[in-house]
Every structure is written in C-alpha cells, then in structure tokens.
Design a protein around this motif. Structure first.
Motif, PDB file in Angstrom:
ATOM      1  N   LYS A 145      26.899 102.964 182.943  1.00 28.92           N
ATOM      2  CA  LYS A 145      26.111 103.831 183.816  1.00 28.92           C
ATOM      3  C   LYS A 145      26.893 104.299 185.040  1.00 28.92           C
ATOM      4  N   GLN A 146      28.143 103.907 185.136  1.00 31.65           N
ATOM      5  CA  GLN A 146      28.946 104.228 186.310  1.00 31.65           C
ATOM      6  C   GLN A 146      30.046 105.232 185.952  1.00 31.65           C
ATOM      7  N   THR A 192      33.531 107.108 187.481  1.00 25.31           N
ATOM      8  CA  THR A 192      34.565 106.971 188.494  1.00 25.31           C
ATOM      9  C   THR A 192      35.388 108.247 188.514  1.00 25.31           C
TER      10      THR A 192
END
Length: 112
Positions: A87-88, A90
C-alpha cells in the motif's frame, strides 16, 4: 448514382481522416521498455516491489547520438518513478539509457 457518389466521398473522407487514439491508449515504447526492465532489476534485489509507475507528464525522453565507450546510446529517459510496495509508494528519480533497436542498456533508480 447520387448515393454511390456520396458513399464514395464519405469513404475517401474516412480514409483521409487522421485517426488519433486517446493518450491513455498510446504507450510510449521507450517508457514501457524502461519500466519493465527496471521492474525486473528491482525485483531481483527486493521481491516486495509490486510495480513501477512513472510520472509521465514530468518524464523527459531525449533522443541522443552518443556513446558510452563503444556502445551507442540512442535515447535517454529521466524523471520520477514510483515504486509500489503493497500500500506504500516510494518516489525515486529514474534514469534509463536505450541503445540501438530499442535495447535497454541501463536502468537506474536513486535510493531516495
């Protein structure tokens, strides 16, 4: 006779009219080659990376005619890439060098 002339004129119009696909349907082959090659390299080092996406609006795709030692570089791609890990996402700066025949020579992602 008049109907056939009208039908012929319409057919000529259709043939001569430019077909402009929507931008969502057009994939830049250089960007896709860099994305897929970069994703493979990233997954080798970190299998938790699910996908890579580019900020296409901010991406620079520059034609080049240069060499790195004896290897021709035809296209340079640079911009922001987003690495998806669950869910992240970068954000990373991304660089890709493409040689002859669309061969990806290098994909590079900054650490942060």
């Amino acid at each position: 006779m008049r109907f056939q002339t009208l039908r012929f004129a319409f057919a000529v119009f259709l043939i001569g009219a430019p077909i402009l696909p929507s931008s969502a349907q057009v994939a830049n082959p250089e960007l896709e080659a860099c994305r897929s090659t970069g994703l493979i390299a990233l997954r080798e080092r970190n299998p938790s990376i699910k996908d890579v996406s580019f900020d296409v609006d901010g991406m620079t795709v520059a034609k080049a005619n240069t060499k790195v030692e004896n290897t021709l570089v035809k296209t340079i791609v640079i911009g922001d890439a987003y690495l998806e890990r669950g869910k992240q996402d970068t954000r990373r700066t991304f660089l890709c060098l493409i040689g002859e025949k669309g061969k990806v020579l290098l994909t590079f992602f900054t650490d942060k």
